[in-house]
Design a protein around this motif. Structure first.
Motif, PDB file in Angstrom:
ATOM      1  N   SER A   1       0.839  -1.200   0.000  1.00 26.36           N
ATOM      2  CA  SER A   1       0.000   0.000   0.000  1.00 26.36           C
ATOM      3  C   SER A   1       0.867   1.240   0.000  1.00 26.36           C
ATOM      4  O   SER A   1       2.090   1.183   0.216  1.00 26.36           O
ATOM      5  CB  SER A   1      -0.909   0.006   1.228  1.00 26.36           C
ATOM      6  N   LEU A   2       0.225   2.379  -0.256  1.00 29.93           N
ATOM      7  CA  LEU A   2       0.828   3.690  -0.092  1.00 29.93           C
ATOM      8  C   LEU A   2       0.169   4.365   1.102  1.00 29.93           C
ATOM      9  O   LEU A   2      -1.070   4.378   1.213  1.00 29.93           O
ATOM     10  CB  LEU A   2       0.639   4.543  -1.343  1.00 29.93           C
ATOM     11  N   VAL A   3       0.981   4.913   2.003  1.00 27.73           N
ATOM     12  CA  VAL A   3       0.496   5.568   3.212  1.00 27.73           C
ATOM     13  C   VAL A   3       0.936   7.028   3.182  1.00 27.73           C
ATOM     14  O   VAL A   3       2.114   7.323   2.940  1.00 27.73           O
ATOM     15  CB  VAL A   3       1.042   4.881   4.480  1.00 27.73           C
ATOM     16  N   GLY A   4      -0.007   7.913   3.412  1.00 28.06           N
ATOM     17  CA  GLY A   4       0.322   9.331   3.409  1.00 28.06           C
ATOM     18  C   GLY A   4      -0.274  10.051   4.596  1.00 28.06           C
ATOM     19  O   GLY A   4      -1.298   9.633   5.150  1.00 28.06           O
ATOM     20  N   ARG A   5       0.380  11.160   4.991  1.00 30.54           N
ATOM     21  CA  ARG A   5      -0.144  11.966   6.095  1.00 30.54           C
ATOM     22  C   ARG A   5       0.253  13.426   5.904  1.00 30.54           C
ATOM     23  O   ARG A   5       1.368  13.738   5.501  1.00 30.54           O
ATOM     24  CB  ARG A   5       0.371  11.463   7.439  1.00 30.54           C
ATOM     25  N   HIS A   6      -0.701  14.288   6.212  1.00 31.17           N
ATOM     26  CA  HIS A   6      -0.488  15.728   6.299  1.00 31.17           C
ATOM     27  C   HIS A   6      -0.976  16.168   7.668  1.00 31.17           C
ATOM     28  O   HIS A   6      -2.152  15.993   7.988  1.00 31.17           O
ATOM     29  CB  HIS A   6      -1.261  16.446   5.183  1.00 31.17           C
ATOM     30  N   TYR A   7      -0.066  16.742   8.471  1.00 32.72           N
ATOM     31  CA  TYR A   7      -0.406  17.078   9.854  1.00 32.72           C
ATOM     32  C   TYR A   7       0.163  18.445  10.193  1.00 32.72           C
ATOM     33  O   TYR A   7       1.351  18.722   9.941  1.00 32.72           O
ATOM     34  CB  TYR A   7       0.166  16.022  10.793  1.00 32.72           C
ATOM     35  N   ARG A   8      -0.713  19.287  10.776  1.00 35.65           N
ATOM     36  CA  ARG A   8      -0.287  20.603  11.222  1.00 35.65           C
ATOM     37  C   ARG A   8      -0.860  20.875  12.606  1.00 35.65           C
ATOM     38  O   ARG A   8      -2.074  20.798  12.814  1.00 35.65           O
ATOM     39  CB  ARG A   8      -0.770  21.695  10.259  1.00 35.65           C
ATOM     40  N   ASP A   9       0.034  21.163  13.537  1.00 31.95           N
ATOM     41  CA  ASP A   9      -0.334  21.540  14.897  1.00 31.95           C
ATOM     42  C   ASP A   9       0.818  22.370  15.432  1.00 31.95           C
ATOM     43  O   ASP A   9       1.975  21.927  15.386  1.00 31.95           O
ATOM     44  CB  ASP A   9      -0.554  20.309  15.764  1.00 31.95           C
TER      45      ASP A   9
END
Length: 853
Positions: free
Chosen positions: A491-499
């Motif tokens: 699979s391809l796993v992605g994340r965009h996170y802003r804090d």
């Protein structure tokens, strides 16, 4: 089996003979740690109704619906519904039924969220019964060949207290579970004692959770009294309220009420910690799972450890009161004596399918009160007027709508949303929430089609949404992959996170799991921040294992040798990108001094230091377990300041407080309508050797639900309120003990433990052979037993081989005579505490009377 980044054989097949049964007493969901082999590729368990031999049971059963109308069924709940007892080994499960022994081979078992599931076809074959899932009724239909007996439990649960010989107590303290965690090194030490108490009171039951750090900080954190029947439940007290992951959680001290038109679904075993009405997707939740007994489970949020607990001896762990947001939590599971690298990492995710209700089912939940805690004398806390209302309804089997309103002080939040099964796209849910200072929204879902699978979550919170000074937050997670074969997924796993509180995260990386052979497995996937975790496992020959693991900054190479007697040796090389290198040589085993205590001991060397590891875990007394570890780790000592050796001790006491004394408990933190029965076997007319009755089965409505321990006591937990018929398995009792009352009708009330003792009478006997002087057996000889007054108490006739047997005699001295063909032999026999054998009689053919030689 690949779980997390670990590629391991299924725990059931690899269990040590001394390890506890993996079928533990807790529910296989409620925020359980999920298998992250492409999270969302296998549906999360849903609670279905159970129709057993034409009757709907009061409790539901977790199932996983399969294409084509079949289903995977939680084995623990299936056996509980049929009141059956299971034994397991590396071949699978053996279950005694009224028509013989059913067998479920290991290859028919599946592990989902750490629990054992079986498909309906395998269950039907093993039990020679009809076992099928009806998606229209969302019910598991079970029809057994022993229908008349199977329905007795449902009938008894519907009985009334008036039908009982033994009534449940009006008020009681029935459950005590206390965990003491102590950690000490050269820089600091701390202790935390968490105690749960519960019992019955009038028409309801009560619960209290109490914290004490033994340094002046102590409080009753949550406490409640719950009552209700039918379609309504009521709560008075203090609990955490969490209506949705987008809504802030808060403490409410006051009153709550829940109503539904499907109480078996909403008020059944699907309840989470503190919930009055079950809500699979609600936060907070109790994070649960299974792992190696005596090991450690760590709960992490964005890589930071926020809670740690010892895995119980039944192989379970739990973290209560955890507000779950999608893809932000994970559990690292460590084996006993392996504190460095977890052998499994499990992601805690919400599933959109969790929120679906069957068509027509509705739930309303409301409460009013304050945030103050009058039982907390240390912390003043807040004192804001609070209240909430939540509505959920299954519009169709594919669409569920929901809305909520909550007010805490001057903060008001509204939420509306829906969950739906979308053809070809899977299950998806969406929510929009409004707060006084900002808004928030969330969309997430999961699905599979053929070999493809996917999941996604998109969440936004405006600045000021949670509180006036809360920051803006963005969190997007996606995964899409392909199952090339049962043993190969990518699979391809992605994340965009802003804090503002953490560094920005942006990545899109591949993940895979591959098990080309039963003895060889690999897996790798990016962590929450994009760093890879990976695992490789190779079993070159039985008893040997080579593993390569990386988790966060640490990489381990391990070589292990297991021996048939349960002992093992392993050598490890560790590289920590922050602290350095280390080599370890460790030995372990499952017994210590003849007791079932797991232990690990070894030497650690690295960075110019030599250290050690000493670890032991076991049950000191039924219900009282201890896990102690003393670790002098050269890598940790390499930090500045040097923390020195680390001592950690976890002492867990889990008792059922029964009228017959303390028994091993199985405390459940949920507000679940269940009670128990306890008692003991005692001599009615003299001394009783309780150890000889150990293992005697206790039957509930004709099914074995427990056993007598070495002290002659038993405890049966998790029984639905009602009236049950109890009896002892007389075939397992020693020959000389007979119950005075074979069957008793016992009332069970939620929160209470009802006492039922079984008096037994010591009735002894003798057996022997009647022979001629020449040694030939005499068939048909008349054997009589008389007392001191010459009264005949018992008679028997010798069989074709000359054998006789007489039972049912009280302890005393007796005259035993045998006569045949006008001849007779007599002897005196004294019965004191047990059955006597070889009480032979010899009839002399040349004399009329004769004593045995």
């Amino acid at each position: 089996m690949v779980t997390g980044f670990a590629c391991m054989p299924i725990a059931l097949a690899a269990a040590s003979p001394d390890a506890p049964d993996p079928l533990g007493p807790v529910a296989p969901y409620q925020g359980g740690a999920a298998d992250d082999r492409g999270v969302g590729t296998q549906a999360t368990p849903q609670l279905a109704a159970v129709q057993l031999n034409g009757r709907e049971l009061s409790n539901g059963i977790p199932i996983i619906a399969q294409p084509g109308g079949g289903a995977l069924v939680a084995l623990e709940y299936f056996l509980s519904a049929l009141s059956l007892h299971a034994e397991h080994d590396d071949q699978g499960y053996r279950i005694d039924t009224p028509i013989g022994t059913a067998r479920l081979p290991a290859e028919s078992l599946s592990e989902v969220q750490g629990y054992v599931y079986v498909d309906t076809r395998s269950l039907a074959k093993a039990f020679a019964s009809e076992v099928r899932f009806d998606p229209a009724e969302y019910a598991l239909q079970v029809n057994t060949p022993w229908a008349a007996q199977s329905t007795s439990r449902a009938q008894s649960a519907a009985g009334t207290a008036a039908a009982a010989d033994v009534s449940a107590p009006f008020a009681s303290l029935s459950q005590v579970r206390s965990e003491t965690d102590y950690v000490r090194n050269d820089l600091s030490h701390n202790t935390l004692v968490t105690t749960d108490l519960g019992g019955a009171l009038g028409p309801g039951y009560w619960r209290v959770r109490y914290y004490d750090d033994l340094a002046g900080q102590r409080r009753a954190d949550t406490w409640s009294w719950v009552t209700g029947a039918g379609d309504r439940r009521y709560l008075l007290g203090r609990q955490i309220v969490g209506l949705n992951a987008l809504l802030p959680t808060f403490y409410l001290t006051g009153a709550q009420m829940a109503a539904t038109n499907r109480p078996s679904l909403v008020f059944g075993p699907n309840l989470g910690y503190g919930e009055l009405a079950a809500s699979r997707f609600d936060a907070p939740r109790t994070v649960r799972g299974k792992g190696p007994p005596g090991g450690t489970a760590e709960l992490r949020r964005n890589g930071q450890v926020i809670a740690q607990t010892t895995i119980r001896l039944d192989g379970t762990y739990e973290f209560p009161d955890q507000p779950i947001t999608v893809a932000s939590l994970e559990v690292a599971v460590y084996e006993r004596g392996r504190p460095d690298t977890p052998f499994r990492v499990e992601q805690i995710t919400e599933q959109a399918s969790d929120q679906l209700l069957p068509a027509g089912v509705w739930v309303q939940h409301t409460g009013i009160g304050t945030t103050a805690n009058p039982l907390d004398s240390v912390s003043s806390g807040l004192n804001d007027r609070s209240g909430f209302y939540q509505w959920r309804q299954g519009l169709t089997d594919s669409v569920t709508a929901m809305a909520a309103l909550q007010v805490v002080g001057d903060q008001r939040n509204e939420l509306a949303g829906a969950a739906a099964l979308l053809p070809g796209l899977g299950a998806w849910a969406g929510f929009a929430a409004h707060g006084r200072y900002g808004n928030a929204w969330q969309v997430y879902g999961e699905g599979a089609r053929g070999a493809a699978f996917w999941r996604a979550n998109f969440q936004r919170q405006d600045a000021g949404y949670i509180a006036v000074d809360s920051p803006q937050r963005e969190d997007d997670n996606v995964e899409a992959g392909w199952t090339f074969a049962p043993n190969l997924r990518a699979s391809l796993v992605g994340r965009h996170y802003r804090d503002p509180g953490t560094a920005p995260i942006d990545f899109l990386k591949p993940a895979f799991s591959w098990q080309p052979r039963a003895d060889l497995a690999f897996s790798a996937r990016p962590d929450f921040d994009g760093r890879y975790t990976f695992y490789g496992n190779w079993v070159p020959q039985p008893g040997w294992r080579v593993a390569l693991t990386r988790y966060n900054p640490r990489t381990d190479l391990e070589i292990e040798r297991r021996y048939p007697n349960g002992y093992g040796l392993r050598a490890m090389l560790t590289e920590d990108s922050q602290l350095g290198h280390r080599a370890s040589l460790l030995a372990d085993g499952w017994r210590l001094g003849g007791r079932p205590i797991g232990w690990t001991a070894g030497v650690l060397a690295g960075e110019g230091r030599v250290g050690f590891l000493l670890d032991a875990a076991g049950e000191l007394y039924p219900g009282l377990s201890l896990h102690a570890q003393y670790l002098d780790d050269p890598l940790l000592r390499n930090a500045r300041p040097d923390p020195g050796p680390l001592l950690s001790v976890a002492l867990v006491a889990d008792f059922a407080v029964t009228p017959s004394g303390l028994a091993r408990g199985s405390f459940r933190p949920e507000l679940f309508n269940a009670g128990g029965i306890s008692g003991r076997i005692a001599g009615a007319d003299g001394a009783f050797d309780a150890s000889r009755a150990r293992g005697t089965g206790v039957l509930v409505d004709g099914r074995i639900r427990g056993e007598v321990d070495a002290n002659g006591r038993f405890y049966l937990a998790d029984l639905a309120p009602g009236v049950y018929t109890l009896e002892l398995d007389a075939e397992k009792l020693p020959l000389e003990y007979q119950p005075t009352n074979r069957e008793r009708r016992v009332e069970v009330k939620a929160g209470a433990v009802t006492r039922l003792d079984f008096p037994v009478t010591l009735r002894l006997g003798m057996a022997g052979r009647v022979n001629e002087r020449a040694g030939h057996p005499l068939a048909g000889a008349r054997v009589t037993v008389t007392d001191g007054a010459g009264k005949v108490l018992a008679e028997a006739t010798s069989d074709a081989w000359g054998y006789y047997r007489i039972d049912g005699l009280a302890p005393a001295s007796y005259r035993v005579s045998a006569s045949a063909a006008g001849k007779q032999a007599t002897r005196t026999t004294t019965l004191s505490d047990r059955f006597l054998f070889e009480q032979d009689l010899i009839i002399d053919a040349t004399t009329e009377h004769g004593e045995p030689p």
